[in-house]
Each structure stands twice: as C-alpha cells, then as structure tokens.
Design a protein around this motif. Sequence first.
Motif, PDB file in Angstrom:
ATOM      1  N   ILE A 222     -36.141 -27.042 -49.884  1.00 37.65           N
ATOM      2  CA  ILE A 222     -35.902 -25.565 -50.002  1.00 37.65           C
ATOM      3  C   ILE A 222     -36.372 -24.229 -49.009  1.00 37.65           C
ATOM      4  CG2 ILE A 222     -36.546 -24.244 -51.663  1.00 37.65           C
ATOM      5  CD1 ILE A 222     -36.477 -25.950 -54.030  1.00 37.65           C
ATOM      6  N   PRO A 223     -37.572 -24.149 -48.856  1.00 40.59           N
ATOM      7  CA  PRO A 223     -37.919 -23.400 -47.856  1.00 40.59           C
ATOM      8  C   PRO A 223     -37.435 -23.678 -46.138  1.00 40.59           C
ATOM      9  CG  PRO A 223     -40.064 -24.826 -48.115  1.00 40.59           C
ATOM     10  CD  PRO A 223     -39.240 -24.727 -49.455  1.00 40.59           C
ATOM     11  N   HIS A 224     -37.466 -25.049 -46.354  1.00 40.03           N
ATOM     12  CA  HIS A 224     -36.837 -25.612 -44.547  1.00 40.03           C
ATOM     13  C   HIS A 224     -35.231 -24.572 -44.642  1.00 40.03           C
ATOM     14  CE1 HIS A 224     -34.290 -27.770 -42.140  1.00 40.03           C
ATOM     15  NE2 HIS A 224     -35.514 -27.566 -41.254  1.00 40.03           N
ATOM     16  N   HIS A 225     -34.295 -24.740 -45.841  1.00 38.41           N
ATOM     17  CA  HIS A 225     -33.051 -24.492 -45.743  1.00 38.41           C
ATOM     18  C   HIS A 225     -32.949 -22.770 -46.033  1.00 38.41           C
ATOM     19  CE1 HIS A 225     -30.994 -27.424 -45.275  1.00 38.41           C
ATOM     20  NE2 HIS A 225     -30.066 -27.884 -46.184  1.00 38.41           N
ATOM     21  N   GLN A 226     -34.166 -21.994 -46.106  1.00 44.89           N
ATOM     22  CA  GLN A 226     -34.607 -20.861 -46.821  1.00 44.89           C
ATOM     23  C   GLN A 226     -34.689 -20.329 -45.048  1.00 44.89           C
ATOM     24  OE1 GLN A 226     -33.215 -18.772 -49.271  1.00 44.89           O
ATOM     25  NE2 GLN A 226     -33.922 -17.064 -47.754  1.00 44.89           N
ATOM     26  N   GLY A 227     -35.179 -20.976 -44.802  1.00 50.43           N
ATOM     27  CA  GLY A 227     -36.040 -20.447 -43.211  1.00 50.43           C
ATOM     28  C   GLY A 227     -34.273 -20.704 -42.128  1.00 50.43           C
ATOM     29  N   ALA A 228     -33.591 -21.334 -42.628  1.00 53.59           N
ATOM     30  CA  ALA A 228     -32.585 -21.395 -41.800  1.00 53.59           C
ATOM     31  C   ALA A 228     -31.679 -20.435 -41.775  1.00 53.59           C
ATOM     32  CB  ALA A 228     -31.490 -22.608 -41.694  1.00 53.59           C
ATOM     33  N   ILE A 229     -31.415 -19.889 -43.116  1.00 49.90           N
ATOM     34  CA  ILE A 229     -31.105 -18.921 -43.685  1.00 49.90           C
ATOM     35  C   ILE A 229     -31.060 -17.707 -43.490  1.00 49.90           C
ATOM     36  CG2 ILE A 229     -30.322 -17.600 -46.102  1.00 49.90           C
ATOM     37  CD1 ILE A 229     -29.709 -19.865 -47.591  1.00 49.90           C
ATOM     38  N   ASP A 230     -32.361 -17.619 -43.895  1.00 46.92           N
ATOM     39  CA  ASP A 230     -33.446 -16.003 -43.020  1.00 46.92           C
ATOM     40  C   ASP A 230     -33.248 -15.716 -41.345  1.00 46.92           C
ATOM     41  OD1 ASP A 230     -34.144 -16.073 -45.784  1.00 46.92           O
ATOM     42  OD2 ASP A 230     -36.224 -15.808 -45.188  1.00 46.92           O
ATOM     43  N   MET A 231     -33.086 -16.476 -41.029  1.00 46.27           N
ATOM     44  CA  MET A 231     -33.060 -16.917 -39.120  1.00 46.27           C
ATOM     45  C   MET A 231     -30.977 -16.732 -38.727  1.00 46.27           C
ATOM     46  SD  MET A 231     -34.871 -20.168 -37.730  1.00 46.27           S
ATOM     47  CE  MET A 231     -33.670 -20.397 -36.887  1.00 46.27           C
ATOM     48  N   SER A 232     -30.083 -16.975 -39.423  1.00 42.76           N
ATOM     49  CA  SER A 232     -28.957 -16.522 -39.770  1.00 42.76           C
ATOM     50  C   SER A 232     -28.228 -15.168 -40.602  1.00 42.76           C
ATOM     51  CB  SER A 232     -28.201 -17.748 -40.525  1.00 42.76           C
ATOM     52  OG  SER A 232     -28.334 -18.879 -39.229  1.00 42.76           O
ATOM     53  N   ARG A 233     -29.682 -15.325 -40.740  1.00 42.11           N
ATOM     54  CA  ARG A 233     -29.384 -12.886 -41.336  1.00 42.11           C
ATOM     55  C   ARG A 233     -29.229 -12.192 -40.078  1.00 42.11           C
ATOM     56  NH1 ARG A 233     -31.641 -14.344 -47.444  1.00 42.11           N
ATOM     57  NH2 ARG A 233     -29.650 -14.838 -48.148  1.00 42.11           N
ATOM     58  N   LEU A 234     -29.526 -12.864 -38.389  1.00 43.96           N
ATOM     59  CA  LEU A 234     -30.099 -11.598 -37.907  1.00 43.96           C
ATOM     60  C   LEU A 234     -29.004 -12.169 -37.369  1.00 43.96           C
ATOM     61  CD1 LEU A 234     -33.967 -12.916 -37.017  1.00 43.96           C
ATOM     62  CD2 LEU A 234     -33.225 -10.942 -38.796  1.00 43.96           C
ATOM     63  N   ALA A 235     -27.651 -12.804 -37.284  1.00 42.02           N
ATOM     64  CA  ALA A 235     -27.371 -13.116 -35.709  1.00 42.02           C
ATOM     65  C   ALA A 235     -26.293 -11.779 -36.683  1.00 42.02           C
ATOM     66  CB  ALA A 235     -25.966 -14.810 -36.141  1.00 42.02           C
ATOM     67  N   PRO A 236     -25.716 -11.338 -37.340  1.00 38.00           N
ATOM     68  CA  PRO A 236     -24.588 -10.460 -36.979  1.00 38.00           C
ATOM     69  C   PRO A 236     -24.451  -9.436 -35.897  1.00 38.00           C
ATOM     70  CG  PRO A 236     -24.267 -11.202 -39.762  1.00 38.00           C
ATOM     71  CD  PRO A 236     -25.785 -11.435 -38.790  1.00 38.00           C
ATOM     72  N   ALA A 237     -25.592  -8.804 -36.747  1.00 34.81           N
ATOM     73  CA  ALA A 237     -26.353  -7.441 -35.758  1.00 34.81           C
ATOM     74  C   ALA A 237     -27.224  -7.461 -34.778  1.00 34.81           C
ATOM     75  CB  ALA A 237     -27.918  -6.856 -36.877  1.00 34.81           C
TER      76      ALA A 237
ATOM     77  N   GLY B 163     -24.642 -11.977 -30.235  1.00 31.45           N
ATOM     78  CA  GLY B 163     -23.391 -12.081 -29.318  1.00 31.45           C
ATOM     79  C   GLY B 163     -22.067 -12.081 -29.269  1.00 31.45           C
ATOM     80  N   SER B 164     -22.514 -13.826 -29.800  1.00 28.15           N
ATOM     81  CA  SER B 164     -21.371 -14.848 -29.514  1.00 28.15           C
ATOM     82  C   SER B 164     -20.672 -14.610 -30.275  1.00 28.15           C
ATOM     83  CB  SER B 164     -21.873 -15.801 -28.948  1.00 28.15           C
ATOM     84  OG  SER B 164     -21.099 -16.915 -29.780  1.00 28.15           O
ATOM     85  N   SER B 165     -19.315 -14.587 -31.201  1.00 21.52           N
ATOM     86  CA  SER B 165     -19.335 -15.364 -31.729  1.00 21.52           C
ATOM     87  C   SER B 165     -18.787 -16.195 -32.871  1.00 21.52           C
ATOM     88  CB  SER B 165     -16.966 -14.366 -32.150  1.00 21.52           C
ATOM     89  OG  SER B 165     -16.530 -15.489 -30.641  1.00 21.52           O
ATOM     90  N   GLY B 166     -19.113 -17.356 -31.779  1.00 18.99           N
ATOM     91  CA  GLY B 166     -18.911 -18.331 -32.384  1.00 18.99           C
ATOM     92  C   GLY B 166     -20.741 -18.462 -33.293  1.00 18.99           C
ATOM     93  N   VAL B 167     -21.807 -18.328 -32.709  1.00 21.28           N
ATOM     94  CA  VAL B 167     -22.896 -17.842 -33.212  1.00 21.28           C
ATOM     95  C   VAL B 167     -22.870 -16.511 -34.720  1.00 21.28           C
ATOM     96  CG1 VAL B 167     -25.827 -16.989 -33.697  1.00 21.28           C
ATOM     97  CG2 VAL B 167     -24.407 -18.070 -31.284  1.00 21.28           C
ATOM     98  N   LYS B 168     -22.283 -16.071 -34.666  1.00 24.99           N
ATOM     99  CA  LYS B 168     -21.847 -15.274 -36.043  1.00 24.99           C
ATOM    100  C   LYS B 168     -21.095 -16.030 -36.617  1.00 24.99           C
ATOM    101  CE  LYS B 168     -22.074 -10.455 -33.222  1.00 24.99           C
ATOM    102  NZ  LYS B 168     -21.467  -9.245 -33.240  1.00 24.99           N
TER     103      LYS B 168
END
Length: 197
Positions: free
Chosen positions: A149-164, A167-172
């Motif tokens: 649960i906290p592990h996945h939450q960490g990936a979610i939190d990291m991923s929430r930084l990607a849109p802003a 630079g890569s559309s693939g990353v986003k």
Amino acid sequence: MTRSRRVAVLLGALLLAGSLPASAQGGHGAHAGHTMPGQSAPMSMEAMNAGMLAALRPLRGRAFDVKWAQLMMDHHQMALDMAGKQLASGKDARAKAEARKVIAAQQKEIALLGGWVRKWTGQSYRPASMPMTVPAGMSTDRWFLTEMIPHHQGAIDMSRLAPARGGSSGVKSLAGQIIKAQAAEIATYRQLLKSVK
C-alpha cells in the motif's frame, strides 16, 4: 553504469530522507523496515518514498525524465522483491495472485524504462535488489499486502510530478497509467486485508 554506482545513486536518493524525523526513518506500526545496501538501520517505505520525491522535485525536462525512470525502476524492483517473497512464503491464494500481477506489470515497465534510459543517456541502468524481512508475528500474506500500500502510493506520488516536470510524452503517459493501475491495486489490497490472516 556499474552495480556499485547504481546502488550509490539509489542510496543517495533515499538518504535525502535523512532530514526526516527519526520516527520516519525506521519501520513503524505494521510496516517492516527495509535495509538498503551500506545502511545499518532500516528505513520505512514512507521514508524511502520521501527520499525519491525529494530527488525528483528540483528536476525538469530530460533531467527529470531520466531520474524518474531510474528511480521508478528501483521502486519497481522493490515490488518485485516483495512479490517474490510473497510467492515463496505466502499462503493466501488471493495475495499470491496479486503478487503475480505485480511481477508481470512491473517487469514489463522496468524493461520499457530501461530502454528509455539507454536511449537518453547512452548507458544501461539496472535496478538493485534489497533485502527484506517479514516482521516476527506477521504472516507473509499480510506483510506483502500491508507494505504494498505505501509502496504503490510512493509510485503514485512520483508519477503525479510527471505532468508538470517531465519532458517526455512517454513518461507522462506511463505516469498516468501507473497512477490509475496502482490506485486500483491499493483498493484491492485494503479489501483483502479485511480477511487475510
């Protein structure tokens, strides 16, 4: 990049969490501590996630993309390590099925991220495994579901930084997929924890 350099990069990112209070450094509650190579005291999943976020927040563009991909590979490797432990020692068929889903999805993403890093940097990057232990008195099934649960939450939190910041559309795009898939898995884990012993 050599294995020792990869471990140093990961450890450096995670040790940014060293400015957190001591209570966040070690395991707490039902969460197990995770000991990184070269580290003597265990670090909670939340502290590791905080270190990764701290490493990403100052970056933008290609620098963000590369670091995000490397840290996500390391983060996914932790999930593979936990899922492997679950398959080896767990008893609950539902938790084992979730572990198999984690392995299938995150191995695929590690391969994709590794290809991006090679393309962007000209160097290979392979995530480092880390030792993990199930706390005394806790079943492997409950440990796996609780820690994921906290592990996945960490990936979610990291991923929430990607849109802003990315630079890569693939990353986003991948970040959006991670948010959706892992939020759904968190809901599943919480539901299973109501009945898994």
